[in-house]
Write an enzyme that holds these catalytic residues in place. Structure first.
Site, short mmCIF file in Angstrom:
data_model
loop_
_atom_site.label_atom_id
_atom_site.label_comp_id
_atom_site.label_asym_id
_atom_site.label_seq_id
_atom_site.Cartn_x
_atom_site.Cartn_y
_atom_site.Cartn_z
N HIS A 27 0.84 -1.20 0.00
CA HIS A 27 0.00 0.00 0.00
C HIS A 27 0.88 1.26 0.00
O HIS A 27 0.67 2.17 -0.81
CB HIS A 27 -0.91 -0.04 1.24
CG HIS A 27 -1.75 1.18 1.44
ND1 HIS A 27 -3.06 1.26 1.03
CD2 HIS A 27 -1.47 2.38 2.00
CE1 HIS A 27 -3.54 2.46 1.34
NE2 HIS A 27 -2.61 3.15 1.93
N GLU A 28 1.86 1.30 0.88
CA GLU A 28 2.74 2.46 0.95
C GLU A 28 3.55 2.62 -0.34
O GLU A 28 3.72 3.73 -0.85
CB GLU A 28 3.70 2.34 2.14
CG GLU A 28 3.02 2.38 3.51
CD GLU A 28 2.26 3.66 3.74
OE1 GLU A 28 2.69 4.72 3.27
OE2 GLU A 28 1.20 3.60 4.38
N HIS A 36 -6.94 8.09 -1.59
CA HIS A 36 -7.52 6.76 -1.39
C HIS A 36 -8.85 6.65 -2.10
O HIS A 36 -9.58 7.62 -2.21
CB HIS A 36 -7.73 6.49 0.10
CG HIS A 36 -6.46 6.46 0.89
ND1 HIS A 36 -6.07 7.47 1.71
CD2 HIS A 36 -5.48 5.52 0.94
CE1 HIS A 36 -4.90 7.17 2.26
NE2 HIS A 36 -4.52 6.00 1.79
N HIS A 63 1.51 4.16 -3.03
CA HIS A 63 1.41 5.60 -2.83
C HIS A 63 2.63 6.30 -3.42
O HIS A 63 2.51 7.23 -4.20
CB HIS A 63 1.35 5.95 -1.34
CG HIS A 63 -0.04 5.96 -0.76
ND1 HIS A 63 -1.11 6.55 -1.37
CD2 HIS A 63 -0.50 5.47 0.40
CE1 HIS A 63 -2.18 6.41 -0.61
NE2 HIS A 63 -1.84 5.76 0.48
#
Ligand SMILES: *[C@@H]1O[C@H](CO)[C@@H](O)[C@H](O)[C@H]1NC(C)=O
Ligand SMILES: *[C@@H]1O[C@H](CO)[C@@H](O)[C@H](O)[C@H]1NC(C)=O
Ligand SMILES: *[C@@H]1O[C@H](CO)[C@@H](O)[C@H](O)[C@H]1NC(C)=O
Ligand SMILES: *[C@@H]1O[C@H](CO)[C@@H](O)[C@H](O)[C@H]1NC(C)=O
Length: 727
Positions: free
Chosen positions: A245-246, A324, A249
């Site tokens: 997830h990071e 998100h 990003h």
């Protein structure tokens, strides 16, 4: 000028939240600046013009030890260094992305830029002289470059020079060698930063700090809050998923980076034809922020089953730089703001579409995982105005007990801040996983609803009650309290796919029953009904449950151990396939007892015809207990002290000394992911790890003489076929 993009991932008791937008207010990104070196001092790496075929994204990791917080915590906690935990997670996430994203490869070594505003106090201002815009006065306090607090080694950085008014410049620092074979350089830190301290639920946060000349992210840092790497509430797959997830990003899925996305009609390799996208996000007439690029919109339309309609994808309400997906619409996507755990999270098609639309990446769409939430649910799905009307069974009303939409868990109807009043069945805090055997009833316990907990069990709405409950024979049914009109609630039963979308179910003590989706069926031996969900189970073509089974396989390779035990049995004994299966089960049970942990650590046990027992050890999500390496070490020690003995089919089977072999899950790609520069600590760590692996491979562990020891040991509690016990 150098500012950072900051992303936070929070893990609460049940869900975690990513705080990206609260922390990125002061953010900007460093691009290759106007060169501060005279051309004869510059390293030879050039951006070659023309077309370069995209190749799998090469993410190189570099571990940076934090000089401030090192020593504040014990890195050897729990027997495995938190650093190698973090590196294992990063490696796994990076490897996964290699199969998903491709970029025109960086030619030559990757070199990062220095920020002139940091090292330079003043520049020359006369456009007619060669020193125009070059540094005229150095900043004496310059401490080098950092990325989210991680100090960037000089070896990764371009050099800089001081220019006099006239004459040749004076070189202060030459270009470093750079990092070979790298498209993205990720600095990794494990620390107790003040952020970790202030927000105890933050697992990790990350920032992108450098872009290339096309604005594609080139480097970033991920900081893990140390205490979470050893926390039993997070599995290794959870940490891998949080890392992914990071990483997504900082590779481009960020409010800060949306406005830099490119429109490249001829693909990412034909850069001449790329332009910065005019519009990536916009607000609709109700004020909802949408991501509106074409592939993303088409992908959502396909997902909701409304092909041909152009939709923007709503972003979570986080201010103008939301990063998100709106959770009501895309629950379960890796890029929603809440993280419930790896087994509920998917790297979905719509997220991959966003990476295609960024213009920087070529995307492997077949790597997408199926997102069940909202599939085929139409235009009205996921709106605050429709979620409470009962128009979609992905949402619930009231406060009853039902099933989480993936049907892996029982759930209670509840909400959270990002659902904005909509409610869904969320997994219960305790023992709601149908797929965990250890949640089941101990032998002999009353099981009035006939539940079965098993890796192949799923949650079904039912009000089944056994007709044959002990002690109830004499009573009239109406006197038995639970036979009164029972409401439907989530219960765990075994299921098996028969073909795509079709399955049968089994309730304790009953035969398999076909379960037509959308119907309610009766089960012999039970009062009440079992409802067969439509469109949720057995949705993949393979006929297996890949889509709804917890995504356990392959994702935890790094912390995988293989345990092989040579068995000595009675001479001349040859076992048939079925007998071998039973013996496998018996040895496994003995091993589980010996380890004193749940079965959830042990996977794919088998015995060869030459009596070698093999089992893989890794920690499934939700598995409570010590780390894998801890268990591995404990098992190794105890097996050295005392072999396993199992009684089966009238004979004793013993793990033979000198045939015990423990192999750590050595991942071949680990070697080629090792950094080519000698400046990173990571290299040392890798060598350390590889050294251990090699050691274990070369020197099979010695087991003491198998003296007939009869010290009491944990007895197998299960009545296994063939009368098995460990003696
Ligand atoms: C694309 O993804 C699929 C599924 O994960 C994988 O099997 C395949 O190797 C990937 N292709 C490339 C070029 O990485
Ligand atoms: C770039 O765009 C121009 C104009 O649309 C087109 O003629 C040309 O073929 C494109 N170049 C490539 C390599 O696709
Ligand atoms: C979960 O189980 C523990 C121990 O059995 C218990 O103390 C706790 O109250 C339970 N929590 C919930 C939410 O049921
Ligand atoms: C089970 O639920 C169904 C549907 O709500 C209801 O009609 C039936 O009476 C219930 N049966 C029992 C035994 O509770």
């Amino acid at each position: 000028m150098l500012l950072l993009l900051l992303l936070l991932l929070l893990l609460g008791a049940a869900t975690s939240r990513c705080l990206h937008d609260e922390t990125q207010k002061s953010v900007s990104l460093l691009r290759p600046p106007f060169s501060q070196l005279p051309s004869n001092f510059r390293s030879s790496s050039l951006t070659l013009p023309g077309s370069r075929d995209p190749q799998p994204l090469r993410i190189q990791t570099c571990y940076i030890r934090d000089p401030v917080s090192a020593g504040a915590w014990d890195p050897e906690e729990d027997g495995i260094s938190v650093e190698s935990q973090a590196l294992a997670a990063v490696r796994e996430a990076a490897q996964r992305l290699q199969g998903v994203l491709a970029v025109p490869p960086v030619q030559g070594p990757l070199l990062l830029s220095r920020d002139p505003a940091q090292y330079c106090h003043a520049v020359w201002g006369d456009p007619d002289t060669p020193n125009y815009h070059r540094c005229s006065l150095l900043n004496q306090g310059y401490k080098g470059e950092n990325c989210l607090g991680a100090k960037i080694p000089d070896a990764h950085l371009r050099g800089y020079a001081l220019w006099p008014e006239r004459g040749p410049p004076q070189l202060v620092q030459p270009d470093g060698p750079g990092v070979q074979n790298t498209d993205f350089l990720l600095y990794v830190q494990v620390a107790h930063t003040s952020k970790c301290h202030r927000e105890p639920s933050v697992i990790a946060y990350a920032a992108c700090c450098q872009l290339d000349s096309e604005d594609r992210p080139l480097a970033g840092t991920i900081v893990y809050c140390a205490q979470h790497l050893t926390s039993p509430s997070l599995s290794h797959s959870d940490i891998v998923m949080a890392t992914l997830h990071e990483l997504l990003h900082i590779l481009g899925f960020s409010g800060q980076l949306f406005k830099k996305w490119r429109n490249c009609p001829s693909g990412p390799s034909v850069r001449e034809n790329c332009t910065t996208r005019q519009q990536v996000t916009r607000r609709d007439k109700w004020g909802q922020l949408l991501l509106t690029t074409p592939t993303v919109s088409d992908s959502l339309a396909k997902h909701l089953g409304v092909l041909g309609i152009s939709l923007g994808v709503p972003l979570e309400e986080e201010g103008p730089l939301s990063s998100h997906w709106e959770a009501r619409l895309l629950q379960g996507s890796i890029m929603t703001a809440t993280f419930d755990g790896a087994q509920y999270t998917r790297l979905d098609q719509i997220t991959l579409a966003a990476f295609k639309d960024s213009g920087w990446y070529q995307v492997n769409h077949s790597a997408a995982e199926e997102l069940l939430w909202g599939q085929g649910s139409g235009l009205e799905f996921g709106l605050v105005t429709t979620c409470g009307t009962g128009s979609s069974d992905f949402f619930c009303t009231g406060s009853g007990l039902g099933c989480h939409y993936l049907h892996l868990d029982k759930g209670s109807c509840s909400s959270d801040p990002v659902l904005e009043g909509c409610r869904m069945y969320k997994p219960l805090a305790n023992r709601s996983e149908c797929w965990k055997k250890e949640n089941g009833f101990p032998p002999g316990a009353e099981n009035p609803h006939g539940e079965i907990y098993h890796p192949q069990s799923r949650c079904f709405l039912a009000n089944l009650t056994s007709e044959r409950l002990p002690g109830d024979k004499a009573r009239f049914p109406s006197q038995i309290p639970y036979l009164k009109e029972a409401e439907l609630a989530g219960h765990c039963y075994l299921h098996q796919c028969t073909e795509r979308g079709a399955y049968k179910v089994q309730v304790e003590g009953s035969p398999w029953a076909s379960c037509p989706p959308g119907e309610a069926i009766q089960i012999p031996g039970y009062h009440g009904l079992l409802v067969c969900p439509r469109g949720r189970l057995c949705q993949t073509k393979e006929g297996t449950d890949a889509a709804t089974f917890p995504p356990l396989s392959l994702s935890t390779q790094d912390l995988l151990f293989r345990l092989s035990l040579g068995l000595a049995g009675p001479p001349g004994q040859s076992l048939g396939e079925e007998e071998r299966e039973e013996l496998t089960e018996a040895i496994l049970q003995a091993l589980v007892n010996r380890g004193g942990t749940g079965r959830c650590y042990f996977h794919s046990p088998s015995i060869t015809s030459s009596l070698v027992f093999t089992v893989h050890i890794w920690k499934s999500p939700g598995c409570q207990g010590p780390s894998v390496s801890m268990l591995h070490r404990a098992l190794t020690l105890t097996l050295q002290k005392k072999p396993l003995e199992v009684y089966y089919g009238g004979a004793n089977f013993t793990t033979e000394h000198s045939k015990l072999l423990v192999i750590s899950g050595h991942n071949p790609s680990m070697t080629h992911l090792g950094l080519s520069t000698g400046l990173c600590l990571m290299l040392l760590i890798l060598v350390g790890t590889l050294g251990t692996v090699a050691y274990q491979k070369r020197a099979p562990l010695q087991v003491g003489p198998s003296a007939p020891s009869h010290s009491p040991e944990v007895q197998s509690t299960r009545g296994l076929v063939g009368g098995l016990r460990e003696v």
